[in-house]
Design a protein around this motif. Structure first.
Motif, PDB file in Angstrom:
ATOM      1  N   UNK A 301       0.836  -1.206   0.000  1.00 12.58           N
ATOM      2  CA  UNK A 301       0.000   0.000   0.000  1.00 12.58           C
ATOM      3  C   UNK A 301       0.868   1.252   0.000  1.00 12.58           C
ATOM      4  N   UNK A 302       1.955   1.252   0.764  1.00 11.11           N
ATOM      5  CA  UNK A 302       2.864   2.400   0.778  1.00 11.11           C
ATOM      6  C   UNK A 302       3.539   2.581  -0.574  1.00 11.11           C
ATOM      7  N   UNK A 303       3.871   1.457  -1.218  1.00 11.30           N
ATOM      8  CA  UNK A 303       4.481   1.537  -2.557  1.00 11.30           C
ATOM      9  C   UNK A 303       3.500   2.126  -3.569  1.00 11.30           C
ATOM     10  N   UNK A 304       2.218   1.760  -3.438  1.00  9.39           N
ATOM     11  CA  UNK A 304       1.219   2.317  -4.347  1.00  9.39           C
ATOM     12  C   UNK A 304       1.094   3.822  -4.150  1.00  9.39           C
ATOM     13  N   UNK A 305       1.098   4.269  -2.898  1.00 11.98           N
ATOM     14  CA  UNK A 305       1.049   5.702  -2.639  1.00 11.98           C
ATOM     15  C   UNK A 305       2.268   6.418  -3.196  1.00 11.98           C
ATOM     16  N   UNK A 306       3.435   5.781  -3.064  1.00 14.48           N
ATOM     17  CA  UNK A 306       4.657   6.358  -3.611  1.00 14.48           C
ATOM     18  C   UNK A 306       4.577   6.451  -5.134  1.00 14.48           C
ATOM     19  N   UNK A 307       4.016   5.421  -5.754  1.00 11.62           N
ATOM     20  CA  UNK A 307       3.887   5.417  -7.214  1.00 11.62           C
ATOM     21  C   UNK A 307       3.040   6.606  -7.678  1.00 11.62           C
ATOM     22  N   UNK A 308       1.912   6.847  -6.987  1.00  9.24           N
ATOM     23  CA  UNK A 308       1.049   7.968  -7.349  1.00  9.24           C
ATOM     24  C   UNK A 308       1.787   9.288  -7.149  1.00  9.24           C
ATOM     25  N   UNK A 309       2.482   9.425  -6.016  1.00 10.01           N
ATOM     26  CA  UNK A 309       3.225  10.653  -5.761  1.00 10.01           C
ATOM     27  C   UNK A 309       4.302  10.907  -6.797  1.00 10.01           C
TER      28      UNK A 309
END
Length: 448
Positions: A301-309
């Motif tokens: 989930x943190x990686x997905x947020x990083x991807x969006x950022x």
């Protein structure tokens, strides 16, 4: 009530009981009159002789009385042969006194019988309360013995199993209660293990119907003395509505996720339309940043947020004039000042979007540096968001590796040399080391 066929003996017992403080409801010499009087007078206890006048002896009389009402009976008799004792046992007597007897013996037996009777009444009341409760609750309840044979089924459980309560008693649980596992059993195991064929706690599909019924099941082992298993109680609940709601919620989440993804893609496309020379830059930064994050131990989930950022980190460049973005020579100080505003502009654009991750901070802080030399706020060290520190490493490597209007690509080696040289000064050492390791093991940008 006294039932004695010898009048003198009956009178003696009556006087002795009255001297002890007891009240005598009636005295009878025949079984027939005793049965009628017991129903009428409702005595608290019956003293019964075994040999009586008439066709009914004391044992038959006791059986007839106990059949109609729950009253304690004590036998007062001169007969103690095995045959008589075995017959008497069948009536569930509360005492058996051999004539002749002393007042003390009689008093003790009466008190013990009354105490035992009170306990029996209380136990029956508790059983009645428990039985009524189990029959009225909305969950299915099944009780089994240690071998897994059914001892009790409440109406709800019987309904789900498609039968009547009495039709299930004595049957093997596994023959009528067939389940299909929906998830892993609970890791929290009870102290006593369930009997054979008893399922573990968890979600199941109950089989044997026109449809499979999703249920949640709980098992409670019944422990006797010294931890010996006496049986198990299984409680299950129809979870059809819950699972339907969960499926609807999952579908809604998937739809929202798709909408969010398309929104992000639209913002990225808008940004890159303004700067065709850096088309694909944000995607490549996101690719490398996610690879670093995964190795650094961030959750999916943190990686997905990083991807969006990372995909949105240069969104604010839509505010920068096109002639500055595509200028084929070095920017002036004024132009560079305008370019540096893109972090804050991007922050202003995305800060109102309710992302489940700190995307706006990633956009704002991706040009901050550990030594405080970055912009827009000159943050340093751990005050910079972790994800922003990852993006900054990926951003520098990708930017130096790609063509720009004012210069040709510098190549991956020079880009890696830059972050290595400023490791611990401008860039987080951990993320620099991971980035170097990734490229040493063949990492390459998949987007051209």
């Amino acid at each position: 009530m006294i039932v004695e066929d010898e009048a003198i003996v009956a009178l003696d017992i009556r006087n002795r009981l009255m001297n002890m403080g007891y009240t005598i409801t009636s005295v009878h010499s025949t079984g027939e009159s005793a049965v009628k009087a017991a129903l009428k007078d409702q005595p608290d206890l019956v003293l019964m002789d075994i040999m009586l006048d008439g066709p009914m002896d004391g044992i038959e009389t006791a059986g007839a009385i106990r059949k109609e009402q729950l009253v304690p009976i004590i036998y007062l008799t001169a007969y103690a042969d095995d045959t008589t004792l075995q017959r008497a046992k069948l009536t569930g007597p509360f005492g058996y006194i051999i004539k002749p007897f002393e007042d003390r013996e009689l008093a003790i037996n009466i008190e013990m019988a009354m105490y035992k009777h009170r306990m029996e009444v209380r136990m029956r009341e508790n059983e009645r309360w428990l039985g009524t409760t189990l029959k009225s609750i909305g969950d299915g309840v099944i009780a089994t013995d240690p071998e897994g044979f059914i001892r009790f089924v409440n109406p709800v459980a019987a309904l789900y199993l498609g039968t009547q309560n009495g039709d299930l008693t004595g049957k093997k649980l596994t023959s009528v209660f067939q389940l299909e596992q929906m998830n892993s059993p609970s890791h929290e195991r009870p102290t006593a293990q369930p009997g054979p064929g008893i399922p573990e706690d968890g979600d199941y599909l109950l089989l044997g119907h026109e449809r499979k019924i999703p249920i949640n099941l709980k098992v409670s082992p019944i422990q006797g003395n010294q931890g010996i298993l006496r049986g198990s109680v299984i409680v299950f609940r129809d979870e059809t509505e819950r699972f339907e709601n969960e499926r609807a919620l999952q579908l809604s989440v998937e739809q929202l996720t798709a909408t969010l993804q398309e929104t992000v893609n639209a913002l990225v496309a808008t940004s890159e339309k303004r700067d065709p020379y850096t088309a694909g830059h944000q995607q490549r930064v996101a690719e490398l940043a996610c690879a670093i994050a995964k190795k650094a131990g961030l959750t999916p989930d943190e990686c997905e947020g990083l991807r969006v950022g990372a995909l949105l980190h240069d969104l604010g460049k839509i505010y920068v004039p096109a002639e500055i973005l595509s200028k084929p020579s070095r920017l002036t100080d004024m132009e560079m000042g305008i370019m540096k505003t893109h972090s804050e502009v991007g922050f202003d654009i995305v800060k109102a979007i309710p992302f489940p991750w700190p995307v706006s901070r990633m956009v704002l802080e991706h040009h901050e540096r550990l030594d405080g030399s970055g912009y827009p706020n000159g943050l340093d060290g751990s005050s910079i968001l972790r994800e922003a520190r990852i993006i900054s490493v990926a951003d520098v490597v990708e930017a130096m590796s790609s063509h720009r209007p004012y210069r040709a690509a510098l190549g991956v080696e020079r880009a890696l040399g830059e972050i290595k040289r400023n490791r611990g000064v401008m860039y987080e050492p951990e993320y620099v080391d991971i980035c170097l390791e990734l490229f040493s093991k063949g990492f390459a940008f998949t987007l051209s």
